[in-house]
Design a protein around this motif. Sequence first.
Motif, PDB file in Angstrom:
ATOM      1  N   GLY A  55       0.793  -1.222   0.000  1.00 18.11           N
ATOM      2  CA  GLY A  55       0.000   0.000   0.000  1.00 18.11           C
ATOM      3  C   GLY A  55       0.821   1.266   0.000  1.00 18.11           C
ATOM      4  N   ILE A  56       2.120   1.147   0.238  1.00 17.90           N
ATOM      5  CA  ILE A  56       3.001   2.323   0.274  1.00 17.90           C
ATOM      6  C   ILE A  56       3.734   2.468  -1.059  1.00 17.90           C
ATOM      7  N   LEU A  82      12.967   4.478   1.982  1.00 11.71           N
ATOM      8  CA  LEU A  82      12.475   3.112   1.814  1.00 11.71           C
ATOM      9  C   LEU A  82      13.301   2.317   0.814  1.00 11.71           C
ATOM     10  N   ALA A  83      14.262   2.968   0.181  1.00 15.72           N
ATOM     11  CA  ALA A  83      15.127   2.238  -0.748  1.00 15.72           C
ATOM     12  C   ALA A  83      16.069   1.300  -0.003  1.00 15.72           C
ATOM     13  N   GLY A  84      16.197   1.471   1.304  1.00 20.86           N
ATOM     14  CA  GLY A  84      17.054   0.598   2.090  1.00 20.86           C
ATOM     15  C   GLY A  84      16.405  -0.743   2.349  1.00 20.86           C
ATOM     16  N   PRO A  85      17.105  -1.635   3.042  1.00 22.72           N
ATOM     17  CA  PRO A  85      16.543  -2.963   3.357  1.00 22.72           C
ATOM     18  C   PRO A  85      15.271  -2.826   4.182  1.00 22.72           C
ATOM     19  N   PRO A  86      14.213  -3.582   3.857  1.00 19.89           N
ATOM     20  CA  PRO A  86      12.970  -3.488   4.629  1.00 19.89           C
ATOM     21  C   PRO A  86      13.217  -3.776   6.108  1.00 19.89           C
ATOM     22  N   GLY A  87      12.607  -2.991   6.950  1.00 17.13           N
ATOM     23  CA  GLY A  87      12.779  -3.184   8.383  1.00 17.13           C
ATOM     24  C   GLY A  87      12.221  -2.002   9.143  1.00 17.13           C
ATOM     25  N   ILE A  88      12.135  -2.140  10.458  1.00 16.91           N
ATOM     26  CA  ILE A  88      11.527  -1.104  11.274  1.00 16.91           C
ATOM     27  C   ILE A  88      12.306   0.197  11.218  1.00 16.91           C
ATOM     28  N   GLN A  89      13.645   0.121  11.153  1.00 18.29           N
ATOM     29  CA  GLN A  89      14.444   1.339  11.108  1.00 18.29           C
ATOM     30  C   GLN A  89      14.246   2.077   9.785  1.00 18.29           C
ATOM     31  N   THR A  90      14.189   1.319   8.696  1.00 17.86           N
ATOM     32  CA  THR A  90      13.951   1.937   7.391  1.00 17.86           C
ATOM     33  C   THR A  90      12.585   2.601   7.361  1.00 17.86           C
ATOM     34  N   THR A  91      11.576   1.914   7.878  1.00 18.06           N
ATOM     35  CA  THR A  91      10.219   2.465   7.916  1.00 18.06           C
ATOM     36  C   THR A  91      10.173   3.720   8.783  1.00 18.06           C
ATOM     37  N   ARG A  92      10.853   3.677   9.920  1.00 17.29           N
ATOM     38  CA  ARG A  92      10.835   4.823  10.827  1.00 17.29           C
ATOM     39  C   ARG A  92      11.499   6.037  10.182  1.00 17.29           C
ATOM     40  N   ARG A  93      12.609   5.814   9.485  1.00 17.93           N
ATOM     41  CA  ARG A  93      13.280   6.937   8.827  1.00 17.93           C
ATOM     42  C   ARG A  93      12.384   7.565   7.765  1.00 17.93           C
ATOM     43  N   ALA A  94      11.662   6.736   7.018  1.00 17.56           N
ATOM     44  CA  ALA A  94      10.775   7.264   5.982  1.00 17.56           C
ATOM     45  C   ALA A  94       9.625   8.052   6.602  1.00 17.56           C
ATOM     46  N   ALA A  95       9.049   7.528   7.689  1.00 16.11           N
ATOM     47  CA  ALA A  95       7.937   8.215   8.352  1.00 16.11           C
ATOM     48  C   ALA A  95       8.392   9.557   8.907  1.00 16.11           C
ATOM     49  N   GLN A  96       9.591   9.598   9.493  1.00 14.72           N
ATOM     50  CA  GLN A  96      10.085  10.844  10.052  1.00 14.72           C
ATOM     51  C   GLN A  96      10.469  11.843   8.970  1.00 14.72           C
ATOM     52  N   ALA A  97      11.017  11.346   7.858  1.00 16.38           N
ATOM     53  CA  ALA A  97      11.411  12.245   6.769  1.00 16.38           C
ATOM     54  C   ALA A  97      10.199  12.905   6.131  1.00 16.38           C
ATOM     55  N   SER A  98       9.067  12.207   6.139  1.00 16.55           N
ATOM     56  CA  SER A  98       7.883  12.705   5.432  1.00 16.55           C
ATOM     57  C   SER A  98       6.809  13.244   6.358  1.00 16.55           C
ATOM     58  N   HIS A 132       2.019   9.036   8.658  1.00 18.64           N
ATOM     59  CA  HIS A 132       1.810   7.681   9.168  1.00 18.64           C
ATOM     60  C   HIS A 132       1.749   6.747   7.961  1.00 18.64           C
ATOM     61  N   LEU A 133       2.643   5.784   7.908  1.00 20.28           N
ATOM     62  CA  LEU A 133       2.681   4.886   6.752  1.00 20.28           C
ATOM     63  C   LEU A 133       1.605   3.815   6.816  1.00 20.28           C
ATOM     64  N   SER A 134       0.914   3.720   7.917  1.00 17.56           N
ATOM     65  CA  SER A 134      -0.246   2.823   7.987  1.00 17.56           C
ATOM     66  C   SER A 134      -1.410   3.613   8.573  1.00 17.56           C
ATOM     67  N   GLY A 135      -2.612   3.218   8.207  1.00 21.13           N
ATOM     68  CA  GLY A 135      -3.785   3.903   8.718  1.00 21.13           C
ATOM     69  C   GLY A 135      -4.266   4.999   7.794  1.00 21.13           C
ATOM     70  N   SER A 136      -5.543   5.342   7.933  1.00 20.92           N
ATOM     71  CA  SER A 136      -6.136   6.341   7.059  1.00 20.92           C
ATOM     72  C   SER A 136      -7.303   7.020   7.757  1.00 20.92           C
ATOM     73  N   SER A 137      -7.471   8.309   7.482  1.00 20.60           N
ATOM     74  CA  SER A 137      -8.707   8.987   7.856  1.00 20.60           C
ATOM     75  C   SER A 137      -9.758   8.644   6.809  1.00 20.60           C
ATOM     76  N   TYR A 138     -10.992   9.109   7.014  1.00 22.17           N
ATOM     77  CA  TYR A 138     -12.030   8.789   6.034  1.00 22.17           C
ATOM     78  C   TYR A 138     -13.173   9.794   6.113  1.00 22.17           C
ATOM     79  N   ASN A 183       2.028  -1.125  13.580  1.00 24.10           N
ATOM     80  CA  ASN A 183       1.752  -0.167  12.504  1.00 24.10           C
ATOM     81  C   ASN A 183       2.028  -0.743  11.125  1.00 24.10           C
ATOM     82  N   GLY A 184       1.833  -2.037  10.964  1.00 26.59           N
ATOM     83  CA  GLY A 184       2.013  -2.645   9.649  1.00 26.59           C
ATOM     84  C   GLY A 184       0.969  -2.144   8.672  1.00 26.59           C
ATOM     85  N   SER A 185       1.354  -2.067   7.404  1.00 25.71           N
ATOM     86  CA  SER A 185       0.434  -1.548   6.390  1.00 25.71           C
ATOM     87  C   SER A 185      -0.373  -2.655   5.725  1.00 25.71           C
ATOM     88  N   ALA A 186       0.028  -3.927   5.891  1.00 33.94           N
ATOM     89  CA  ALA A 186      -0.715  -5.035   5.283  1.00 33.94           C
ATOM     90  C   ALA A 186      -1.831  -5.499   6.224  1.00 33.94           C
TER      91      ALA A 186
END
Length: 508
Positions: free
Chosen positions: A59-60, A99-115, A118-124, A172-175
Motif C-alpha cells: 500500500g506504500i 524506503l530504498a534501504g533494506p525493509p525493516g523497522i528502522q527503514t520504515t521509521r526513517r521514511a515516516a520521520q522524513a515525510s 503515518h505509513l499505515s492507517g487512514s482517515s475517512y 503499525n504494519g500496512s498489510a
Amino acid sequence: MSTGPIRAMKLPVLLEPRPDEAWHSYLNRTAAAHDCTVSTLALHLGVRDTHGNWPAYYGIKVAGDWAGRASVVLGLAVPDIRAMHLEAFDQVALDLRPLAGPPGIQTTRRAAQASWVHLSGSSYCPRCLAEDHSWRLSWRLPWTTVCRRHQVLLVAACPHCGGVAGRSNRYNGSAPTRTAPAPDGRRCEQPRPRATGVCAGDLSQVPAVAATAAARGRARLLATIIDRNRGVVVGTSYTALQSIQAWRHAIGLARHFGAVDTGWGRLHRWGTPPRDPAAVDQLLAAAAPLVTAPDPDAAADVLNRWCASAGIRSPHADTFRRASLSSAGLQPVIDTLVRRNGRAHVLAQRRLPIEVVADMQHWTCDDVPQLVWPCALPLRLRASRKPDRLILRAVVALILVRLRSGAPDWATTAALLGLPSQRACGWTRHSFSSAHGPELKGLLIAAAHALARRLAEQPAGGTWADRPALAGNGLTIFASAQTPACCNDSPGRWCPCSGVATTEVTDQ
C-alpha cells in the motif's frame, strides 16, 4: 516475491480504479465483485504468497515483481497500480527515498520521520463511504483534513472500536491481518483485541462534522500545492515538497514556542503528526500566518511574536535549530529575525554614534587591515589570551568592514577582508559568546567605533587593498596577515593613537 511466468487470465469482471482510489480499496471492490475474500483475490494476483506473506511496504510502494502479474489479471497497466500506492505522492507530499534501504523497522521509521506521515492507517469521509464504498489515497496524508466533495472534516478513527482504519496491528504494519471477512469498504477492518474476526462497524454511518470556511480554505491551499506540485512560502515559489516541508517546519516552531497547543504527543522535532484531522487543521491554522506572510520581514514579525510570548527576548540561530526540522522556505525568515535581535552586528549598528556615520563616508574597506593596529584594542585586551589578542584584532576589523559595507553576515564580511570565512565565523562566535559575558562584546564594538573615526586620517587611501591569502591552523593562520604596528613601536608610521592621548583612543 517471485510469481513465475505471467500466464494468468484476466478476471471476468474488470473494474476501473476510481479517482484518487487507494490500492486496498480497489482490491476490496474487486473481491466484492467476484464474491471472494481479499485474501483469495490477493493470492490469485500474486500479491500474497501461499504462506500468507504480503509484499514489503504493501500500500506504500510497489516492491517486488508482483505488479506485472496483477496488471494482467486486473486489466491494468503497472503505472495504474503504482498510482494507487502512497508512492504516487513521492517527492510531492512525501519523501520515500529512505524506503530504498533494506525493509525493516528502522527503514520504515526513517521514511515516516522524513515525510511526517503515518505509513499505515487512514482517515475517512463517512459520506464518501456511504456513496461509493471507496477509500481515497489522499486521505492517508495528514495534510488532507477536509473532504473536497462534501466539505466535512475527515474522521480519524472508528467510533465502535476506537481503532484507526488500515492500522492493522500494534506494529503499525500496512498489510491487513484479517482478510477472511467479506469485503465491504464501509466496514471497519480493525482486528478485535484478543479475539478472531474484525470490528465490522459501519463507518458510513458515523456523523460528519461540517468544516468551517477557514478550515476549507486551508485544506484547499494544501491540496492545490500537492495538485500543482508547486507552492508559495513567504512570497517565494517552491516545489510542492519544499512547501510541505515549510508547513511542517512552521508547525514545529508554533508548537515549540507555545503558539498552539493541541494536546498532541510529545514535543520533539522528529515527532509524527496527529491522527485527528481536526488537530492537524488546528496546527495548520497556527502555522498559516508564518508560511503565508508576504515577505521574510513580515514573517519574521510573526516569528518574533512567538518567541516573545515564550519569553525569548533575543532569539539566535540555536533558538530554532532544535525546535523543528529545518526547511528551505523558512530559513530566510529565521535569518532575518536572527539579524534583527541581539546579535553583535545589530548592536554595533544601533550603538554607532551619528558623527561616526559621517566619518565612515571618508574611508573604504581597503583602509582596514586584516588585523587592526594593536593600539586599537582597549588596554585591558592587548595582552588577552582567551580569546587571543590576534583574534580580537581580526574581529574588530570584521566589525568595521561589516559596518562600512553592509554585508549580510560574517562570512561575506570575511571574504571582503580576505579572511577564511569559516574561521572568521568561528572567531566572531567565540569572541561574542556569552561565556565571556556581555562586556567583551561591548568593548570590541566600542573599539571598532573609535577606530572608525580615525581611519580616514591614514596618509594614503586604500593602503590595505592588496590582501594576502591566509592559510594554516590555529594562530599560525595570522603569520602572513596584514598586521600594522603602533607608532610607538614603529616611529614614523601612522596608527590610531598618532597625535592623540593613548587613553582617549583605547579606553572606550
